[in-house]
Write an enzyme that holds these catalytic residues in place. Structure first.
Site, PDB file in Angstrom:
ATOM      1  N   VAL A  51      -2.282   5.543   9.265  1.00 57.78           N
ATOM      2  CA  VAL A  51      -1.423   6.516   8.607  1.00 57.78           C
ATOM      3  C   VAL A  51      -1.338   7.765   9.479  1.00 57.78           C
ATOM      4  CG1 VAL A  51      -1.042   7.912   6.537  1.00 57.78           C
ATOM      5  CG2 VAL A  51      -2.061   5.633   6.343  1.00 57.78           C
ATOM      6  N   LYS A  66       2.814   5.103   7.229  1.00 57.67           N
ATOM      7  CA  LYS A  66       1.845   4.034   7.437  1.00 57.67           C
ATOM      8  C   LYS A  66       2.496   2.950   8.278  1.00 57.67           C
ATOM      9  CE  LYS A  66      -1.478   1.157   4.982  1.00 57.67           C
ATOM     10  NZ  LYS A  66      -2.057   0.868   3.650  1.00 57.67           N
ATOM     11  N   ASP A 174      -7.843  -0.878  -3.283  1.00 54.15           N
ATOM     12  CA  ASP A 174      -8.679   0.040  -2.511  1.00 54.15           C
ATOM     13  C   ASP A 174      -9.699   0.717  -3.398  1.00 54.15           C
ATOM     14  OD1 ASP A 174      -7.263  -0.594  -0.244  1.00 54.15           O
ATOM     15  OD2 ASP A 174      -5.847   1.048  -0.514  1.00 54.15           O
TER      16      ASP A 174
END
Length: 174
Positions: A51, A66, A174
């Site tokens: 990123v 990204k 995540d």
């Protein structure tokens, strides 16, 4: 997956903040591939991508961009996950989920997407500092004293964003 704004107020993955690694192209190395973006610096890396902080010249705003990691470019499953991450996140309309602005493919077959750039620190760093200090913490440049109660309020907002995603059959990986 969908990234709650409260987590990204920290910057992205602060386990490896900025800088460059052998597998991470520098902003200068990728600048020519994105003529509408001024690539400023690396803000995070993860298993799927890198990123960058960038300035979108067309929309005249700072964004997070990204890019799929180079070594995953030919890996169909990773490519599908990357594209799906951008598309699914773009469909989630919630105040605590960072909006996706654009998705694209460079002339070098590099997939990327841009999203709102959110500045700050990670929730884990905030929790660590507040718990260690035991008293309200004022971060430089921050107008808010961070107490245990305030951190709990932020965590509740993160939970609400994740619940919103789950209601739409999206699991935050995540």
């Amino acid at each position: 997956g969908a990234c709650p704004r409260c987590l990204l107020e920290a910057g992205l993955d602060d386990s490896d903040p900025g800088g460059s690694a052998p597998d991470t192209p520098t902003p200068e190395e990728i600048a020519e591939r994105f003529p509408h973006l001024e690539i400023l610096d690396v803000v995070g890396r993860g298993g799927m991508g890198v990123v960058y902080r960038a300035f979108d010249r067309n929309l005249r705003r700072h964004v997070a961009m990204k890019i799929l990691r180079e070594e995953l470019k030919g890996h169909a499953v990773s490519l599908d996950r990357f594209i799906s991450e951008a598309q699914v996140t773009a469909q989630l309309q919630h105040p605590a989920i960072v909006p996706v602005h654009d998705i694209g493919l460079t002339d070098r077959d590099e997939y990327f997407y841009t999203m709102q750039l959110v500045r700050g620190r990670t929730l884990s760093r905030l929790v660590e500092k507040v718990l260690r200090g035991g008293r309200p913490t004022l971060w430089r440049g921050d107008n808010m004293h961070w107490t245990r109660f305030r951190v709990l309020e932020v965590f509740v907002q993160v939970c609400l964003a994740v619940a919103y995603a789950h209601e739409r059959h999206v699991v935050h990986r995540d």
